[in-house]
Design a protein around this motif. Structure first.
Motif, PDB file in Angstrom:
ATOM      1  N   LEU A 121       3.025   1.113 -18.509  1.00 34.52           N
ATOM      2  CA  LEU A 121       2.279   0.682 -17.334  1.00 34.52           C
ATOM      3  C   LEU A 121       3.248   0.258 -16.242  1.00 34.52           C
ATOM      4  O   LEU A 121       4.155  -0.544 -16.483  1.00 34.52           O
ATOM      5  CB  LEU A 121       1.364  -0.496 -17.685  1.00 34.52           C
ATOM      6  N   ASP A 122       3.047   0.790 -15.055  1.00 34.72           N
ATOM      7  CA  ASP A 122       3.886   0.438 -13.905  1.00 34.72           C
ATOM      8  C   ASP A 122       3.086  -0.502 -12.998  1.00 34.72           C
ATOM      9  O   ASP A 122       2.379  -0.064 -12.083  1.00 34.72           O
ATOM     10  CB  ASP A 122       4.295   1.702 -13.155  1.00 34.72           C
ATOM     11  N   VAL A 123       3.168  -1.796 -13.288  1.00 29.10           N
ATOM     12  CA  VAL A 123       2.500  -2.824 -12.490  1.00 29.10           C
ATOM     13  C   VAL A 123       3.571  -3.674 -11.821  1.00 29.10           C
ATOM     14  O   VAL A 123       4.469  -4.192 -12.497  1.00 29.10           O
ATOM     15  CB  VAL A 123       1.588  -3.709 -13.358  1.00 29.10           C
ATOM     16  N   ARG A 124       3.476  -3.826 -10.520  1.00 29.40           N
ATOM     17  CA  ARG A 124       4.471  -4.585  -9.774  1.00 29.40           C
ATOM     18  C   ARG A 124       3.818  -5.775  -9.083  1.00 29.40           C
ATOM     19  O   ARG A 124       2.713  -5.656  -8.546  1.00 29.40           O
ATOM     20  CB  ARG A 124       5.166  -3.682  -8.748  1.00 29.40           C
ATOM     21  N   ALA A 125       4.509  -6.915  -9.129  1.00 27.95           N
ATOM     22  CA  ALA A 125       3.996  -8.167  -8.569  1.00 27.95           C
ATOM     23  C   ALA A 125       4.681  -8.460  -7.243  1.00 27.95           C
ATOM     24  O   ALA A 125       5.865  -8.154  -7.047  1.00 27.95           O
ATOM     25  CB  ALA A 125       4.218  -9.314  -9.555  1.00 27.95           C
ATOM     26  N   TYR A 126       3.930  -9.079  -6.319  1.00 23.28           N
ATOM     27  CA  TYR A 126       4.423  -9.392  -4.981  1.00 23.28           C
ATOM     28  C   TYR A 126       3.987 -10.822  -4.645  1.00 23.28           C
ATOM     29  O   TYR A 126       2.797 -11.134  -4.708  1.00 23.28           O
ATOM     30  CB  TYR A 126       3.844  -8.418  -3.954  1.00 23.28           C
ATOM     31  N   ARG A 127       4.936 -11.681  -4.263  1.00 21.83           N
ATOM     32  CA  ARG A 127       4.567 -13.063  -3.955  1.00 21.83           C
ATOM     33  C   ARG A 127       5.314 -13.655  -2.766  1.00 21.83           C
ATOM     34  O   ARG A 127       4.765 -14.484  -2.067  1.00 21.83           O
ATOM     35  CB  ARG A 127       4.743 -13.956  -5.180  1.00 21.83           C
ATOM     36  N   SER A 128       6.559 -13.259  -2.504  1.00 22.97           N
ATOM     37  CA  SER A 128       7.273 -13.786  -1.340  1.00 22.97           C
ATOM     38  C   SER A 128       6.731 -13.132  -0.064  1.00 22.97           C
ATOM     39  O   SER A 128       5.986 -12.149  -0.113  1.00 22.97           O
ATOM     40  CB  SER A 128       8.768 -13.499  -1.460  1.00 22.97           C
ATOM     41  N   ARG A 129       7.133 -13.664   1.088  1.00 22.13           N
ATOM     42  CA  ARG A 129       6.650 -13.105   2.345  1.00 22.13           C
ATOM     43  C   ARG A 129       7.050 -11.639   2.496  1.00 22.13           C
ATOM     44  O   ARG A 129       6.219 -10.792   2.866  1.00 22.13           O
ATOM     45  CB  ARG A 129       7.198 -13.916   3.526  1.00 22.13           C
ATOM     46  N   ALA A 130       8.290 -11.326   2.193  1.00 22.33           N
ATOM     47  CA  ALA A 130       8.751  -9.941   2.311  1.00 22.33           C
ATOM     48  C   ALA A 130       8.035  -9.044   1.314  1.00 22.33           C
ATOM     49  O   ALA A 130       7.676  -7.897   1.627  1.00 22.33           O
ATOM     50  CB  ALA A 130      10.264  -9.882   2.099  1.00 22.33           C
ATOM     51  N   ALA A 164      -1.177 -11.738   9.317  1.00 22.40           N
ATOM     52  CA  ALA A 164      -0.365 -12.927   9.565  1.00 22.40           C
ATOM     53  C   ALA A 164      -0.763 -14.069   8.629  1.00 22.40           C
ATOM     54  O   ALA A 164       0.099 -14.805   8.137  1.00 22.40           O
ATOM     55  CB  ALA A 164      -0.503 -13.360  11.018  1.00 22.40           C
ATOM     56  N   ALA A 165      -2.063 -14.206   8.366  1.00 25.49           N
ATOM     57  CA  ALA A 165      -2.525 -15.275   7.478  1.00 25.49           C
ATOM     58  C   ALA A 165      -2.027 -15.056   6.058  1.00 25.49           C
ATOM     59  O   ALA A 165      -1.587 -16.005   5.383  1.00 25.49           O
ATOM     60  CB  ALA A 165      -4.046 -15.347   7.501  1.00 25.49           C
ATOM     61  N   MET A 166      -2.064 -13.814   5.580  1.00 25.61           N
ATOM     62  CA  MET A 166      -1.582 -13.525   4.233  1.00 25.61           C
ATOM     63  C   MET A 166      -0.079 -13.747   4.127  1.00 25.61           C
ATOM     64  O   MET A 166       0.417 -14.279   3.124  1.00 25.61           O
ATOM     65  CB  MET A 166      -1.944 -12.091   3.839  1.00 25.61           C
ATOM     66  N   ASP A 169       0.581 -17.456   3.980  1.00 29.40           N
ATOM     67  CA  ASP A 169       0.307 -17.951   2.628  1.00 29.40           C
ATOM     68  C   ASP A 169       1.456 -17.599   1.688  1.00 29.40           C
ATOM     69  O   ASP A 169       1.878 -18.414   0.861  1.00 29.40           O
ATOM     70  CB  ASP A 169      -1.000 -17.358   2.096  1.00 29.40           C
ATOM     71  N   ALA A 170       1.953 -16.371   1.812  1.00 31.88           N
ATOM     72  CA  ALA A 170       3.051 -15.941   0.950  1.00 31.88           C
ATOM     73  C   ALA A 170       4.304 -16.778   1.198  1.00 31.88           C
ATOM     74  O   ALA A 170       5.000 -17.175   0.249  1.00 31.88           O
ATOM     75  CB  ALA A 170       3.346 -14.460   1.180  1.00 31.88           C
ATOM     76  N   LEU A 190      -4.564  -5.672  -6.214  1.00 36.54           N
ATOM     77  CA  LEU A 190      -5.254  -6.946  -6.417  1.00 36.54           C
ATOM     78  C   LEU A 190      -4.543  -7.988  -5.562  1.00 36.54           C
ATOM     79  O   LEU A 190      -3.325  -8.141  -5.653  1.00 36.54           O
ATOM     80  CB  LEU A 190      -5.211  -7.349  -7.892  1.00 36.54           C
ATOM     81  N   ALA A 191      -5.301  -8.690  -4.712  1.00 33.06           N
ATOM     82  CA  ALA A 191      -4.738  -9.727  -3.839  1.00 33.06           C
ATOM     83  C   ALA A 191      -5.411 -11.052  -4.151  1.00 33.06           C
ATOM     84  O   ALA A 191      -6.639 -11.160  -4.118  1.00 33.06           O
ATOM     85  CB  ALA A 191      -4.941  -9.369  -2.371  1.00 33.06           C
ATOM     86  N   LEU A 192      -4.603 -12.084  -4.425  1.00 36.05           N
ATOM     87  CA  LEU A 192      -5.112 -13.379  -4.869  1.00 36.05           C
ATOM     88  C   LEU A 192      -4.468 -14.505  -4.064  1.00 36.05           C
ATOM     89  O   LEU A 192      -3.326 -14.896  -4.339  1.00 36.05           O
ATOM     90  CB  LEU A 192      -4.800 -13.591  -6.356  1.00 36.05           C
ATOM     91  N   PRO A 193      -5.160 -15.051  -3.071  1.00 32.25           N
ATOM     92  CA  PRO A 193      -4.658 -16.279  -2.449  1.00 32.25           C
ATOM     93  C   PRO A 193      -4.692 -17.420  -3.471  1.00 32.25           C
ATOM     94  O   PRO A 193      -5.530 -17.437  -4.379  1.00 32.25           O
ATOM     95  CB  PRO A 193      -5.648 -16.533  -1.310  1.00 32.25           C
ATOM     96  N   VAL A 194      -3.793 -18.362  -3.309  1.00 33.86           N
ATOM     97  CA  VAL A 194      -3.738 -19.541  -4.177  1.00 33.86           C
ATOM     98  C   VAL A 194      -4.214 -20.737  -3.367  1.00 33.86           C
ATOM     99  O   VAL A 194      -3.707 -21.010  -2.280  1.00 33.86           O
ATOM    100  CB  VAL A 194      -2.303 -19.783  -4.695  1.00 33.86           C
TER     101      VAL A 194
END
Length: 304
Positions: A121-130, A164-166, A169-170, A190-194
């Motif tokens: 499975l090729d699942v990649r996570a993204y959390r920093s602004r970049a 800009a809001a996302m 948040d990041a 999948l996008a999940l605000p905290v």
């Protein structure tokens, strides 16, 4: 405070027939507020605001909320189970809450998808602004192909303000995003605000061309595995609305509702009356078809 231009939609199932816009102030219950039965802070409404859109309020509080606004008309109430995951254990603890048959089905779906992509499975996570900026560049084109965008107007928001809001948040560490790839191409996101200790189920979409591989389900499970491993979050909130996906993955639920509170004007009375009559007609058609009525009879009733 300016409100938001909000479509008051007349829908049949998932399809929007038409809508009328009103300037509404959103009043959103967080999961913690809903569970505690506490009312969010309600700012005073500006004169130009048509009313409020109350979202995901505990059903038991609906009457008390309406009573607090005697100069408003309540309408368009939708009732639903608000599903959520209590993340107070490990991922293995979470899996143990499924039946053996369901666990087997989920494993089979993941294995089937992996087999279609060389065995992993090729699942990649993204959390920093970049990283979230990269996520948006990957997910936005995919979002336009999803049924959420085409039929529900619920794809990833593509305005500069939403982006800009996302990204903000990041930058604050409050975004968790994931993409599932197939042969190097994104097929689900999948996008999940905290919000505090809660992950908010904001946007899930997948390429309908690969629906047979269950990309949304596969991505959801792999994202949960990674999120449980962080050992940071208390809840995963599936927010408003019913759905088999939410019911399947949720561990608990609370009875909630969403409704409108519009100022008592003639136009608003007519609008809510029309919406209520439309919903009643749709419900009658559904009841007729469930009870064995013919499709021709249902069409005739819709035309009347």
């Amino acid at each position: 405070m300016p409100g938001q231009s909000t479509p008051i939609a007349f829908t049949v199932g998932a399809r929007r027939v038409f809508c009328v816009n009103r300037e509404l102030e959103p009043v959103v219950f967080s999961l913690e507020e809903a569970l505690a039965g506490s009312l969010p802070t309600l700012p005073p409404l500006a004169r130009e605001i048509d009313g409020m859109r109350v979202l995901s309020a505990p059903l038991a509080m609906a009457s008390a909320i309406r009573t607090r606004f005697p100069n408003h008309i309540a309408g368009a109430q939708e009732e639903f189970r608000r599903h959520y995951i209590a993340m107070d254990g490990s991922f293995e603890d979470y899996l143990a809450q499924f039946s053996g048959k369901t666990r087997s089905t989920l494993r089979r779906k993941a294995k089937k998808f992996a087999s279609a992509d060389g065995g992993t499975l090729d699942v990649r996570a993204y959390r920093s602004r970049a990283e979230v900026a990269q996520f948006l560049d990957l997910a936005q084109p995919l979002s336009q192909r999803t049924y959420q965008a085409r039929l529900l107007d619920a794809g990833l928001p593509d305005s500069e303000e939403a982006r800009a809001a996302m990204l903000a948040d990041a930058a604050a560490g409050n975004m968790r995003c994931f993409v599932l790839f197939l042969a190097g191409e994104p097929v689900a996101y999948l996008a999940l605000p905290v919000r505090g200790d809660t992950l908010v189920y904001a946007h899930l979409g997948y390429d309908p061309a690969h629906a047979s591989l269950s990309p949304g389900t596969v991505l959801q499970m792999e994202a949960l595995r990674l999120l449980f491993a962080e050992d940071r979050f208390r809840y995963f909130d599936f927010t408003e609305g019913e759905g088999t996906h939410k019911a399947l993955f949720g561990t608990h639920s609370i009875a909630c509702c969403s409704f409108l509170l519009l100022r008592k004007t003639f136009a608003n009375r007519i609008l809510l009356g029309a919406r209520n009559a439309f919903d009643a007609g749709v419900a009658q058609v559904k009841a007729m078809t469930r009870n064995g009525g013919s499709l021709a009879s249902a069409r005739k009733l819709l035309r009347s």
